[in-house]
Design a protein around this motif. Structure first.
Motif, short mmCIF file in Angstrom:
data_model
loop_
_atom_site.label_atom_id
_atom_site.label_comp_id
_atom_site.label_asym_id
_atom_site.label_seq_id
_atom_site.Cartn_x
_atom_site.Cartn_y
_atom_site.Cartn_z
N PHE A 17 85.30 -7.75 -33.50
CA PHE A 17 84.27 -8.72 -33.87
C PHE A 17 83.53 -8.32 -35.14
N ASP A 18 83.35 -7.01 -35.36
CA ASP A 18 82.62 -6.59 -36.56
C ASP A 18 83.38 -6.97 -37.83
N LEU A 19 84.70 -6.77 -37.82
CA LEU A 19 85.49 -7.11 -39.01
C LEU A 19 85.60 -8.61 -39.19
N ALA A 22 82.36 -9.68 -40.60
CA ALA A 22 82.22 -9.27 -41.99
C ALA A 22 82.99 -10.21 -42.92
N VAL A 23 84.22 -10.55 -42.53
CA VAL A 23 85.01 -11.49 -43.34
C VAL A 23 84.35 -12.86 -43.36
N ALA A 24 83.88 -13.31 -42.19
CA ALA A 24 83.21 -14.61 -42.13
C ALA A 24 81.94 -14.61 -42.98
N LEU A 440 76.52 -5.83 -38.22
CA LEU A 440 77.98 -5.73 -38.18
C LEU A 440 78.42 -4.48 -37.41
N TYR A 441 77.70 -3.39 -37.59
CA TYR A 441 78.04 -2.15 -36.89
C TYR A 441 77.97 -2.33 -35.38
N VAL A 442 76.91 -2.93 -34.87
CA VAL A 442 76.75 -3.04 -33.42
C VAL A 442 77.63 -4.13 -32.83
N LEU A 443 78.26 -4.96 -33.68
CA LEU A 443 79.17 -5.98 -33.16
C LEU A 443 80.52 -5.40 -32.74
N HIS A 444 80.80 -4.17 -33.16
CA HIS A 444 82.04 -3.52 -32.73
C HIS A 444 82.03 -3.41 -31.20
#
Length: 663
Positions: A17-19, A22-24, A440-444
């Motif tokens: 989810f983090d990546l 990030a792309v989105a 983004l970090y905590v979405l991993h």
């Protein structure tokens, strides 16, 4: 429930989810970038690049996750020993400067900014064996106290606009009558904790209301920033938790509510308690004491301030959303991941949210406000806004960038106006950059925890109220009051993001990012318009909300001369006209009905009763132009008090003039 959770887990388990986010985010930044050609609002110009850079750097850092990082460099032992000495020297100099200049000067702000940079160095570039969290925290609290108390104790009156109503009218009426019945027609009758605190302290300590306010909120606001540290320290290491505390203490809106001491200030202080207790409940094996204190603090906010209550409900509601996301096992991470922040087991806060929302709605349903209940009035205002003025890029409002007047709008902002605008927003944009990275970090999936998800969701929702809704012309929720509350989750997410970069990015890139924060953030926050309402750093671009003793005396003397009539007891031509914000001092102290004078370049002033003060000539004050738009003007005394007018009152700085009967 279990079947739904299993299906969601199977569907989303292959995704990072983090990546994806990030792309989105990078794509969204590219799509939003052209909006700058259709609107000149500062956030429309700046947020897309900030979002794009944050997402791009996160992607770069993510692809380096298998590499080892040497982390941030450390300063030499000699420099590390010297930094605390320099900080205490700067603090002493700040006190001396405020005493000699009678307040906070531009040099004061510069020295305070340097002090903040020195504190950054102690936190980020200290070796592990020399870093002392307690010692640095003491320095941060002392800096916060000096920055705030130098303003409130150096000024003879109160700083701000609303504070005059709360102290000289509401608190004074309660103290005089000995009962809340004195404010029964005011919306604060159901949220009186602030006023009761001030009145109670005044009676117990036998001091005036102003001194009682400073002895209570004035002293506790700088100390309350430690709540950010203990909240962050439940999630990350001490070093980064201390950095979060420093970032929050330097926030411009946080400084504003530390010197403009109104119910919002007390609401912010209680909100920090709710934040800490929420994280603690989610992070540890809590007991009855922790949850009981959480309930107590949340009820305290409801009994203090309506806007603060709504923001608190956003935070607790975000905890419920985080709970549902984790219970559905969308992320399904490993509890043993060493990078995770926060506890694994989610806590259901739905009962607390329902209780607080019900209590708030109950109280607001009979809180008097503009001829109806607070709840009904607010809903009617929102309905009216949605029906009449809401629209895409309808940016009218005090933060829209159009406040400099029609002339500036026609010719474009001047260089100094552009500089002031970017100074006012740079600190927030740095926090926004860090918030994007931390989110983004905590979405991993391995790092998905309820505590940090609560911070992420609450920050996202608050940003909608602060930045999103105003772009559609919806400002009913008073977005300016939200920033200080928003800074709390933002600074924690920011240090989480900076911590991740320190482990994964190239050392030179990390040092560059940290140096930008260390050098730029303290200085721009400390000279921002919101943090300098007592003595603006750009005095030709912003009006001061502090008054001299002569200006305060003039208001009270004019009130005694005229008998302080009510607005309904006089004709429109008997209203007093002067600049804004000085006119607010007249009606908020109930000295005399007042309004903002209309002045343009050609026609003479037609008001019958006017008040001139020297501030109108030497600094920024607001007047209305012929179109009824407020703009900054520096005027000659004869523009208001013309020679043909009779001067009925004057002191060293203020004159009251009336139209001569012969004219």
């Amino acid at each position: 429930m279990s079947s739904i959770r299993h299906r969601l887990h199977r569907k989303f388990s292959p995704l990072r989810f983090d990546l994806v986010a990030a792309v989105a985010g990078l794509v969204l930044a590219l799509l939003l970038f052209p909006l700058r050609f259709f609107a000149s609002q500062i956030y429309i110009k700046t947020v897309p690049p900030v979002l794009g850079v944050a997402c791009l750097l996160y992607l770069v850092a993510s692809y380096g996750e298998t590499s080892s990082s040497t982390g941030l460099p450390s300063l030499s032992p000699g420099i590390q020993r010297t930094l605390p000495i320099l900080v205490f020297g700067c603090l002493s100099l700040l006190v001396l400067l405020s005493v000699r200049s009678g307040g906070r000067s531009l040099l004061f702000y510069d020295v305070a900014g340097v002090t903040g940079t020195l504190l950054f160095g102690q936190i980020v570039f200290a070796s592990d064996n020399r870093f002392d969290a307690g010692r640095v925290l003491i320095q941060i609290v002392l800096l916060a106290a000096v920055v705030r108390l130098s303003a409130v104790y150096a000024n003879p009156g109160l700083i701000g606009i609303d504070i005059w109503t709360h102290i000289t009218r509401l608190a004074q009426d309660i103290q005089t009558s000995g009962s809340l019945e004195a404010i029964s027609d005011d919306k604060h009758v159901t949220s009186p904790l602030y006023h009761l605190l001030v009145v109670g302290t005044s009676l117990l300590a036998a001091v005036p209301l102003r001194e009682a306010l400073y002895l209570t909120l004035g002293l506790t606001m700088p100390i309350s920033i430690v709540a950010v540290y203990i909240s962050a320290n439940l999630l990350i290491e001490q070093r980064w938790a201390v950095l979060a505390c420093l970032l929050f203490s330097l926030g411009d809106y946080v400084i504003e509510w530390g010197i403009h001491l109104i119910p919002t200030s007390m609401g912010l202080m209680l909100f920090l308690g709710v934040l800490y207790l929420s994280v603690r409940v989610m992070r540890t094996d809590y007991g009855f004491t922790e949850f009981g204190l959480l309930v107590l603090f949340s009820v305290g906010i409801i009994l203090t301030h309506q806007v603060s209550s709504f923001i608190m409900l956003v935070l607790l509601g975000s905890g419920v959303v985080a709970y549902l996301l984790l219970k559905l096992d969308v992320f399904g991470g490993s509890a043993s991941d060493s990078d995770a922040v926060g506890a694994r087991n989610p806590v259901n806060l739905l009962g607390l949210v329902a209780f607080d929302a019900g209590l708030a709605a109950f109280l607001w349903s009979f809180t008097p406000y503009n001829g109806n209940s607070f709840l009904v009035t607010v809903m009617s205002y929102l309905q009216e806004t949605l029906a009449s003025s809401a629209g895409v890029l309808n940016l009218a409002g005090p933060d829209s960038g159009a406040s400099s007047g029609a002339a500036a709008a026609a010719s474009g902002p001047s260089l100094i106006e552009t500089i002031v605008t970017y100074v006012n927003t740079t600190g927030f944009l740095l926090l926004l950059f860090g918030t994007f990275v931390g989110s983004l970090y905590v979405l991993h999936r391995r790092r998905a925890r309820q505590s940090v998800f609560t911070l992420l969701v609450s920050a996202a929702v608050m940003l909608v109220f602060v930045l999103g809704l105003p772009m559609f012309g919806i400002r009913n929720f008073i977005p300016q009051r939200w920033f200080a509350f928003l800074y709390a989750p933002m600074v924690i997410l920011t240090v989480i993001g900076l911590r991740y970069f320190s482990l994964q990015l190239n050392r030179y890139a990390v040092v560059g990012i940290v140096l930008v924060f260390a050098v730029v953030f303290p200085s721009v926050m400390l000279i921002s318009s919101n943090g300098t309402i007592d003595n603006p750093a750009f005095e030709d671009q912003q009006a001061s909300l502090a008054y001299s003793q002569a200006e305060i005396d003039a208001v009270h003397t004019i009130g005694r001369m005229t008998g302080s009539p009510e607005g309904d007891d006089i004709r429109r031509d008997q209203v007093l006209f002067t600049d804004h914000p000085y006119q607010t001092l007249f009606f908020r102290t109930e000295s005399y009905p007042a309004d903002t004078a209309t002045i343009n370049d050609s026609e003479p002033v037609t008001h019958d009763i006017v008040v001139y003060r020297q501030e109108q000539t030497r600094a920024a004050t607001y007047f209305l132009n012929s179109r009824g738009v407020g703009e900054i003007r520096n005027i000659h005394p004869n523009r208001l008090c013309r020679p043909s007018r009779a001067v009925v009152y004057t002191n060293d700085e203020v004159s009251m003039c009336v139209a001569s009967p012969a004219t």
